[in-house]
Design a protein around this motif. Structure first.
Motif, PDB file in Angstrom:
ATOM      1  N   UNK A 190      14.900  15.876 -14.190  1.00  0.00           N
ATOM      2  CA  UNK A 190      14.174  15.936 -12.923  1.00  0.00           C
ATOM      3  C   UNK A 190      12.802  15.279 -13.045  1.00  0.00           C
ATOM      4  N   UNK A 191      12.102  15.566 -14.117  1.00  0.00           N
ATOM      5  CA  UNK A 191      10.781  14.963 -14.312  1.00  0.00           C
ATOM      6  C   UNK A 191      10.896  13.474 -14.597  1.00  0.00           C
ATOM      7  N   UNK A 192      11.927  13.081 -15.366  1.00  0.00           N
ATOM      8  CA  UNK A 192      12.122  11.648 -15.631  1.00  0.00           C
ATOM      9  C   UNK A 192      12.437  10.893 -14.347  1.00  0.00           C
ATOM     10  N   UNK A 193      13.165  11.540 -13.425  1.00  0.00           N
ATOM     11  CA  UNK A 193      13.480  10.885 -12.155  1.00  0.00           C
ATOM     12  C   UNK A 193      12.207  10.588 -11.359  1.00  0.00           C
ATOM     13  N   UNK A 194      11.251  11.502 -11.417  1.00  0.00           N
ATOM     14  CA  UNK A 194       9.985  11.260 -10.712  1.00  0.00           C
ATOM     15  C   UNK A 194       9.264  10.054 -11.290  1.00  0.00           C
ATOM     16  N   UNK A 195       9.211   9.972 -12.623  1.00  0.00           N
ATOM     17  CA  UNK A 195       8.573   8.815 -13.244  1.00  0.00           C
ATOM     18  C   UNK A 195       9.342   7.540 -12.948  1.00  0.00           C
ATOM     19  N   UNK A 196      10.663   7.637 -12.977  1.00  0.00           N
ATOM     20  CA  UNK A 196      11.487   6.455 -12.709  1.00  0.00           C
ATOM     21  C   UNK A 196      11.291   5.976 -11.280  1.00  0.00           C
ATOM     22  N   UNK A 197      11.224   6.915 -10.337  1.00  0.00           N
ATOM     23  CA  UNK A 197      10.986   6.526  -8.952  1.00  0.00           C
ATOM     24  C   UNK A 197       9.609   5.886  -8.792  1.00  0.00           C
ATOM     25  N   UNK A 198       8.617   6.406  -9.525  1.00  0.00           N
ATOM     26  CA  UNK A 198       7.284   5.800  -9.469  1.00  0.00           C
ATOM     27  C   UNK A 198       7.325   4.374 -10.016  1.00  0.00           C
ATOM     28  N   UNK A 199       8.059   4.164 -11.116  1.00  0.00           N
ATOM     29  CA  UNK A 199       8.176   2.816 -11.674  1.00  0.00           C
ATOM     30  C   UNK A 199       8.914   1.882 -10.712  1.00  0.00           C
ATOM     31  N   UNK A 200       9.946   2.404 -10.039  1.00  0.00           N
ATOM     32  CA  UNK A 200      10.668   1.582  -9.074  1.00  0.00           C
ATOM     33  C   UNK A 200       9.761   1.185  -7.905  1.00  0.00           C
ATOM     34  N   UNK A 201       8.923   2.113  -7.469  1.00  0.00           N
ATOM     35  CA  UNK A 201       8.001   1.787  -6.387  1.00  0.00           C
ATOM     36  C   UNK A 201       6.979   0.741  -6.823  1.00  0.00           C
ATOM     37  N   UNK A 202       6.519   0.832  -8.075  1.00  0.00           N
ATOM     38  CA  UNK A 202       5.587  -0.186  -8.568  1.00  0.00           C
ATOM     39  C   UNK A 202       6.276  -1.546  -8.677  1.00  0.00           C
ATOM     40  N   UNK A 203       7.545  -1.540  -9.120  1.00  0.00           N
ATOM     41  CA  UNK A 203       8.289  -2.799  -9.176  1.00  0.00           C
ATOM     42  C   UNK A 203       8.489  -3.366  -7.769  1.00  0.00           C
ATOM     43  N   UNK A 204       8.756  -2.474  -6.813  1.00  0.00           N
ATOM     44  CA  UNK A 204       8.899  -2.922  -5.424  1.00  0.00           C
ATOM     45  C   UNK A 204       7.578  -3.467  -4.899  1.00  0.00           C
ATOM     46  N   UNK A 255       0.838  -1.204   0.000  1.00  0.00           N
ATOM     47  CA  UNK A 255       0.000   0.000   0.000  1.00  0.00           C
ATOM     48  C   UNK A 255       0.870   1.250   0.000  1.00  0.00           C
ATOM     49  N   UNK A 256       1.970   1.220   0.784  1.00  0.00           N
ATOM     50  CA  UNK A 256       2.862   2.378   0.808  1.00  0.00           C
ATOM     51  C   UNK A 256       3.493   2.622  -0.562  1.00  0.00           C
ATOM     52  N   UNK A 257       3.920   1.547  -1.211  1.00  0.00           N
ATOM     53  CA  UNK A 257       4.506   1.700  -2.552  1.00  0.00           C
ATOM     54  C   UNK A 257       3.480   2.232  -3.547  1.00  0.00           C
ATOM     55  N   UNK A 258       2.243   1.728  -3.443  1.00  0.00           N
ATOM     56  CA  UNK A 258       1.192   2.199  -4.351  1.00  0.00           C
ATOM     57  C   UNK A 258       0.906   3.685  -4.127  1.00  0.00           C
ATOM     58  N   UNK A 259       0.816   4.079  -2.849  1.00  0.00           N
ATOM     59  CA  UNK A 259       0.555   5.488  -2.544  1.00  0.00           C
ATOM     60  C   UNK A 259       1.729   6.364  -2.973  1.00  0.00           C
TER      61      UNK A 259
END
Length: 509
Positions: A439-453, A152-156
């Motif tokens: 900077x914007x790509x990093x935000x998307x990349x972090x979101x993808x990493x959280x979804x993978x996690x 849930x934390x990763x999704x949020x």
């Protein structure tokens, strides 16, 4: 009070399970050295199970976790049927299988070794094995709860990062499909936006004249022209810096092209070249003095000899006077041609744009201060002072000054929006586009990493669930065997005390 023998038979024997072995040894039901006897019996059992007849029940018994005395009794009963052909007239069996298992049973019954072994198995199950399995199952359940929470934390977190990405794109005025190209495309629309701002400055002419009249009245002498750049833009629009600087319209404008900086490679390498040390002769003079060659670094610089000698003229001797000619800046640019920074518009150039914003803020502060003074009717000093003011000052009303202030603030807000600031940054430094894009790509990349996690946490949760599913049947079987051992021990001890009821205490299943 004496208890009758009949009532004495009904008095239960309560035995603490943790002290069952001590109880049996203290009452001499079992020998103190029963463990060594059990080791010899286990060796015989391991040898006997190597040669067993084909029987489904025997196979089920051998598949169990541990063979104890009562299992051996059951195996002997089964062998009486399978080995019936080997029975002689005296009731004995000639089969080696039967002899082996009968010997095992007799060794168990010697000094009640089987009872000590059963008690040891029961204590071990109650004290160690069952609590251990329950603890493992509890850890699996706790792990599942933790993994669900982390999912849930990763999704949020991923949703928050995507929302921040969309919010940033909205501030920049782009969709976010191709950040870099969209940001560069926005710069192409900047001239039209600045032209609108320049046209809006024309509506501030009355406010500027009011400011000028107030300054001249307060100073009681003709003062300098206030907000000159704002006045210039209001009259001529967003012209070039050349026209503002010279007062003349350029005959030709050569605008600097906005060069799109290519994306930086992932790895930058510097080619330092190969440095080689070679012997270098420093003129004939050095050869004449020492005749030796000096070694140094070949920097790739060739010195051509002069017309008078073959060496370097260091200027030590008598020579002609050296004349330095200073060239005036901009002499290479033809007159009437605006190029470089002069070709930029006033609102595109950083210095003039800053001056324009400063003058707008200056005008805004004057109007707000004047409006505050006009609304304070009790200020007799100010009213007396402005009785001699020009008509342009006395004829103003609070509503009119308020409308002029609103127009000034609207123009200032239009020029100082966040998206406009980003456009100016891109215009000043094209590499700013790369920084914003990264900077914007990093935000998307972090979101993808959280979804993978999150997916990984889901897999681990399934693994914990599968482990729990494998442990629960083991716990159920162990609890069934423990209950069976409890009943067997209670029945065996009860026989030794003429059928008195026996209760093993401290067993909670």
């Amino acid at each position: 009070m004496e208890v009758s023998p009949r009532d004495y038979q009904n008095v239960p024997i309560d035995i603490q399970t943790g002290k069952l072995l001590d109880w049996l040894v203290d009452r001499r039901h079992c020998n103190l050295k029963w463990q060594s006897q059990v080791l010899a019996i286990r060796e015989k059992i391991n040898a006997a199970i190597q040669d067993m007849p084909e029987n489904q029940e025997i196979k089920q018994l051998l598949d169990g976790a541990y063979l104890h005395y009562f299992h051996c009794l059951r195996i002997v009963e089964i062998l009486k049927g399978t080995e019936a052909s080997t029975k002689n007239l005296f009731g004995r069996y000639s089969s080696q299988r039967m002899k082996d298992w009968q010997e095992i049973v007799s060794l168990y019954e010697k000094e009640n070794t089987y009872l000590a072994e059963l008690a040891s198995l029961l204590v071990r199950s109650i004290s160690y094995e069952i609590p251990s399995l329950r603890k493992q199952i509890s850890r699996c359940q706790q792990a599942q709860q933790d993994f669900v929470r982390r999912e849930e934390e990763c999704q949020l977190g991923a949703a928050e990062l995507r929302e921040r990405f969309c919010s940033s794109c909205k501030q920049y005025g782009i969709t976010g499909d191709n950040v870099r190209q969209e940001l560069l495309a926005l710069v192409k629309d900047l001239p039209s936006l600045l032209s609108e701002v320049g046209a809006g400055a024309g509506a501030l002419t009355e406010a500027i004249e009011l400011y000028q009249a107030c300054v001249e009245f307060v100073c009681e002498s003709p003062a300098e022209v206030v907000v000159p750049l704002l006045r210039f833009v209001g009259s001529r629009g967003n012209t070039t810096v050349y026209e503002w600087r010279t007062g003349l319209q350029p005959l030709r404008v050569e605008r600097p092209e906005l060069q799109e900086v290519p994306e930086q490679p992932k790895e930058d390498s510097i080619d330092w070249g190969d440095f080689t040390l070679e012997a270098a002769a420093v003129g004939d003079g050095a050869a004449a003095n020492g005749g030796a060659q000096s070694e140094g670094i070949d920097w790739g610089i060739t010195i051509e000899p002069g017309p008078q000698d073959d060496g370097i003229d260091w200027g030590d001797g008598e020579s002609q006077e050296v004349q330095i000619t200073v060239l005036e800046t901009g002499t290479e640019v033809p007159e009437g041609v605006a190029c470089g920074s002069d070709a930029l518009t006033l609102l595109e150039h950083t210095e003039t744009r800053s001056q324009f914003i400063d003058e707008l803020m200056e005008l805004e502060l004057f109007l707000s201060q004047r409006l505050e003074e006009m609304e304070e009717e009790a200020d007799i000093v100010a009213m007396t002072q402005f009785q001699l003011a020009p008509a342009v000052l006395q004829g103003q009303t609070s509503a009119h000054v308020s409308s002029l202030l609103a127009a000034t603030r609207a123009l200032l807000g239009q020029l100082c929006t966040r998206s406009m600031q980003h456009l100016f940054m891109i215009l000043a430094s094209p590499r700013y586009v790369d920084r914003v894009s990264e900077l914007l790509r990093q935000k998307l990349k972090q979101a993808e990493l959280l979804l993978a996690k999150k997916e990984l946490m889901g897999q681990k949760r399934q693994e914990a669930l599968a482990e729990q599913g494998a442990l629960e049947p083991k716990l159920d079987r162990l609890m069934e065997r423990t209950k069976e051992l409890q009943k067997l021990i209670e029945a065996d001890v009860s026989k030794r005390y003429n059928g008195r009821p026996v209760n093993l205490m401290g067993i909670s299943l």
